[in-house]
Scaffold this active site. Structure first.
Site, short mmCIF file in Angstrom:
data_model
loop_
_atom_site.label_atom_id
_atom_site.label_comp_id
_atom_site.label_asym_id
_atom_site.label_seq_id
_atom_site.Cartn_x
_atom_site.Cartn_y
_atom_site.Cartn_z
N LYS A 265 -53.79 -79.72 -20.27
CA LYS A 265 -54.93 -78.86 -19.94
C LYS A 265 -55.71 -78.61 -21.21
O LYS A 265 -55.18 -78.08 -22.19
CB LYS A 265 -54.43 -77.53 -19.37
CG LYS A 265 -55.52 -76.44 -19.29
CD LYS A 265 -55.01 -75.11 -18.72
CE LYS A 265 -56.07 -74.01 -18.83
NZ LYS A 265 -55.61 -72.70 -18.31
N ASP A 270 -61.90 -70.43 -22.28
CA ASP A 270 -61.76 -69.93 -20.91
C ASP A 270 -62.27 -68.49 -20.81
O ASP A 270 -61.56 -67.54 -21.11
CB ASP A 270 -60.29 -70.00 -20.48
CG ASP A 270 -60.08 -69.51 -19.05
OD1 ASP A 270 -61.08 -69.34 -18.32
OD2 ASP A 270 -58.90 -69.31 -18.65
N LYS A 277 -63.26 -62.75 -17.45
CA LYS A 277 -62.15 -62.00 -18.06
C LYS A 277 -62.70 -60.77 -18.78
O LYS A 277 -63.85 -60.77 -19.22
CB LYS A 277 -61.44 -62.89 -19.11
CG LYS A 277 -60.60 -64.00 -18.53
CD LYS A 277 -59.91 -64.79 -19.65
CE LYS A 277 -59.08 -65.93 -19.11
NZ LYS A 277 -57.94 -65.50 -18.27
N ASP A 288 -56.83 -72.14 -25.15
CA ASP A 288 -56.52 -72.56 -23.78
C ASP A 288 -56.56 -74.09 -23.65
O ASP A 288 -56.37 -74.63 -22.57
CB ASP A 288 -57.50 -71.90 -22.81
CG ASP A 288 -56.90 -71.72 -21.42
OD1 ASP A 288 -55.66 -71.71 -21.30
OD2 ASP A 288 -57.68 -71.59 -20.45
N ASP A 347 -61.23 -68.18 -12.53
CA ASP A 347 -60.35 -68.06 -13.70
C ASP A 347 -59.02 -68.81 -13.50
O ASP A 347 -58.26 -68.98 -14.45
CB ASP A 347 -60.10 -66.58 -14.01
CG ASP A 347 -59.54 -66.35 -15.40
OD1 ASP A 347 -59.58 -67.29 -16.21
OD2 ASP A 347 -59.08 -65.22 -15.67
N GLU A 349 -58.54 -71.88 -13.39
CA GLU A 349 -59.25 -73.14 -13.59
C GLU A 349 -58.36 -74.27 -14.10
O GLU A 349 -58.64 -75.44 -13.86
CB GLU A 349 -60.44 -72.93 -14.55
CG GLU A 349 -60.11 -73.03 -16.04
CD GLU A 349 -59.14 -71.95 -16.55
OE1 GLU A 349 -58.96 -70.93 -15.85
OE2 GLU A 349 -58.55 -72.14 -17.63
N ARG A 351 -55.45 -75.28 -13.24
CA ARG A 351 -54.87 -76.06 -12.14
C ARG A 351 -55.90 -77.00 -11.52
O ARG A 351 -55.55 -78.08 -11.04
CB ARG A 351 -54.25 -75.11 -11.10
CG ARG A 351 -55.21 -74.16 -10.43
CD ARG A 351 -54.53 -72.96 -9.78
NE ARG A 351 -53.98 -72.02 -10.77
CZ ARG A 351 -53.30 -70.93 -10.48
NH1 ARG A 351 -53.07 -70.60 -9.21
NH2 ARG A 351 -52.84 -70.14 -11.42
N1 BES Z 1 -55.75 -69.59 -19.48
C1 BES Z 1 -55.33 -68.62 -18.56
C2 BES Z 1 -53.85 -68.23 -18.68
C3 BES Z 1 -53.45 -67.57 -19.98
C4 BES Z 1 -53.37 -66.20 -20.07
C5 BES Z 1 -53.09 -68.33 -21.07
C6 BES Z 1 -52.96 -65.61 -21.25
C7 BES Z 1 -52.69 -67.73 -22.26
C8 BES Z 1 -52.62 -66.37 -22.34
C9 BES Z 1 -55.54 -69.13 -17.13
O1 BES Z 1 -56.62 -69.97 -16.97
C10 BES Z 1 -55.80 -67.94 -16.26
O2 BES Z 1 -56.79 -67.31 -16.45
N2 BES Z 1 -54.89 -67.67 -15.35
C11 BES Z 1 -55.00 -66.56 -14.49
C12 BES Z 1 -54.62 -67.01 -13.10
C13 BES Z 1 -54.95 -66.04 -12.01
C14 BES Z 1 -56.46 -65.89 -11.87
C15 BES Z 1 -54.34 -66.54 -10.72
C16 BES Z 1 -54.05 -65.49 -14.98
O3 BES Z 1 -52.98 -65.82 -15.52
O4 BES Z 1 -54.41 -64.33 -14.90
ZN ZN Z 2 -57.22 -71.02 -18.60
MN MN Z 3 -58.43 -68.92 -16.60
#
Ligand code: BES
Ligand code: ZN
Ligand code: MN
Length: 501
Positions: A265, A270, A277, A288, A347, A349, A351
């Site tokens: 990824k 992000d 966010k 990210d 967010d 994204e 996946r």
């Molecule tokens: N890049 C983030 C996950 C992340 C969070 C990585 C903290 C490193 C530190 C990912 O894209 C994301 O935003 N995931 C969301 C998913 C949710 C919207 C289902 C999350 O973890 O909140």
């Molecule tokens: Zn992300």
């Molecule tokens: Mn995200």
């Protein structure tokens, strides 16, 4: 990179000389020899302090009389019988960190004939040197006003050991892995105005020097392939998405041998997109792209040490931004697999990016297996903290090997479950699936379950590295910042299981 040399054992005439002490103040034979020359000064110094030879402890003895040495460094290795390769790396890191903190530039470290320790002295010398090199990394190119006395000083470490030339030879491969680790740490540390899809793809292209075939897919090619999931994530950014494909053909039995494959990824920033966010901590989302960074560094390590394997690296590079052109919550996109996805949260994204990268990789390369790395979910940090990456897989054999390599390299992984009942949670009323469930339950599993819909029954493992890609504190071989977690793990995994002899 810190210069490493190996030399036959000899007490140096001047400078810094480090000797080993194991638990309960047990001097190594080399330390005993030196102590005799110094009239027992080392033992005396040790008794005057709380230094007992615990692992990673150091005790400097300055300007000892009777020799030209400026500094003797006693370094602890703990209980000799517990001195694993991994621990020796930590010891090397601790010695290096100490020498940097006192402004030393060069030193000779004796790898003591520590009673009870396993392996040959030459092997142990290699581990110690490797740990020192890994710890020596620093990302300081943007610190233009740092005082010189704050900068690390160490330039060269000479490891003194009998069998120096054997150590030198076996160290060469380690140095190549370290170069991969450093490349990963560099690209992950760079700010998001410097590293974006095109510039990160350039970094992948740089591997061509080592004999890696690199191909780049731009928006046009991706559209043709039908990568609607990945393209949807990137459509709000002024930076065009890219996919970089790195191919290393090292199998002596030929290029047509089935490859192993690694996917990453690479979200270069992000913001969350329209599902924006919060501001606090958003800067962390520059890393990210760590999954992609690890795949690029891994390919550098494999090619650098001429690994006898055919290996493919595929990274999906996008920037997730909110804008008038950005994807909306509720959009339905069609992935390369033909499956449609209702994007309820922009967010989630990573996946979406990996959906197309995984499908493309299995479809085009028919690999023996795929391992993907992604900073996929915050939820994995809730589950496992910063000590283990989450491991999800459809294949027990892969799991076993990955867990084993994790233990050997200190990049530990912990298996998490997958299952049909989780899978059902991402069914959508409007499309084939949705990218979130809408409830905060088992978030990392849901993310992995989503990915599994795109692996098409190829043996596959997913490493959720959100908790381990970045470290807020220094540890033995990893200075704070980008860890490159996964490079050492997967290099070991390939070396132990998939290289032709
Ligand atoms: N890049 C983030 C996950 C992340 C969070 C990585 C903290 C490193 C530190 C990912 O894209 C994301 O935003 N995931 C969301 C998913 C949710 C919207 C289902 C999350 O973890 O909140
Ligand atoms: Zn992300
Ligand atoms: Mn995200």
């Amino acid at each position: 990179m810190l210069k490493i040399a190996f030399a036959e054992p000899k007490i140096p005439a001047a400078g810094t000389y480090a000797v080993a002490v194991s638990a309960d103040r047990t001097l190594s034979p080399e330390a005993v020899e030196l102590d005799k020359k110094l009239g027992g000064a080392l033992r005396k110094a040790m008794m005057a302090t709380r230094f007992t030879g615990k692992r990673d402890e150091v005790l400097p003895v300055l300007a000892p009389a009777g020799v030209g040495l400026q500094r003797v460094l006693l370094y602890g290795v703990g209980k000799a019988e517990e001195l694993s390769d991994l621990r020796l790396q930590g010891v090397g890191g601790a010695i290096l960190a100490h020498l940097n903190s006192v402004g030393e530039t060069e030193a000779v470290v004796s790898v003591g004939r520590v009673g009870g320790a396993t392996g040959t002295a030459a092997q142990r010398a290699v581990e110690l040197a490797y740990g020192a090199v890994l710890r020596s990394y620093r990302f300081d190119k943007y610190r233009t006003k740092e005082k010189p006395e704050k900068k690390p000083t160490m330039k060269k470490l000479t490891v003194s050991v009998s069998g120096a030339s054997a150590a030198q030879r076996s160290f060469m491969n380690r140095e190549k892995v370290a170069e991969g680790v450093f490349l990963t740490r560099d690209v992950v540390s760079e700010p998001p105005n410097v590293i974006y899809p095109i510039t990160l793809a350039e970094q992948a292209k740089g591997l061509a020097k080592l004999g890696v075939d690199v191909e780049i897919l731009g928006v046009k090619e991706m559209k043709k392939l039908g990568m609607g999931a990945l393209l949807g994530v990137g459509q709000g950014s002024v930076h065009e998405p890219q996919v970089a494909i790195m191919k290393w053909f090292g199998d002596p039995k030929g290029r047509d041998r089935k490859p192993v494959a690694f996917c990453g990824k690479g979200v270069t920033f992000d913001t969350g997109g329209i599902s924006l966010k919060p501001a606090a901590g958003m800067w962390d989302m520059k890393w990210d792209m760590a999954g992609a960074g690890v795949v690029i560094g891994l390919m550098k390590a494999l090619a650098g040490r001429r690994a006898k394997v055919n290996a493919i690296g595929v990274v999906g590079l996008v920037e997730n931004m909110p804008s008038g052109a950005a994807q909306r919550p509720g959009d339905i996109v069609t992935s390369m697999s033909g499956q449609t996805i209702e994007v309820l949260n922009t967010d989630a994204e990573g996946r979406l990016v990996l959906a197309d990268v995984l499908w493309y990789t299995q479809d085009r390369f028919k690999p023996r297996f795929m391992v993907d790395l992604a900073t996929l979910t915050g939820a994995i940090i809730v589950s496992l903290g910063h000590e283990h990456a989450g491991l999800f897989s459809n294949n027990d054999e892969l799991v076993e090997k990955l867990v084993e390599s994790g233990k050997a390299t200190g990049e530990n992984v912990w298996r998490m479950p997958l299952g049909d009942s989780y899978d059902q949670e991402i069914d959508s009323d409007a499309a084939d699936m949705r990218n979130i469930t809408g409830v905060p339950a088992g978030g990392s599993i849901i993310g992995a379950q989503f990915l599994q819909r795109f692996v098409n029954s190829v043996p596959w493992a997913h490493l959720d590295i959100a908790g381990v890609a970045w470290s807020k504190k220094d540890t033995g071989t990893v200075p704070k910042g980008a860890t490159a977690f996964g490079v050492r793990l997967l290099d070991h995994f390939v070396a132990e299981n998939y290289e032709s002899s």
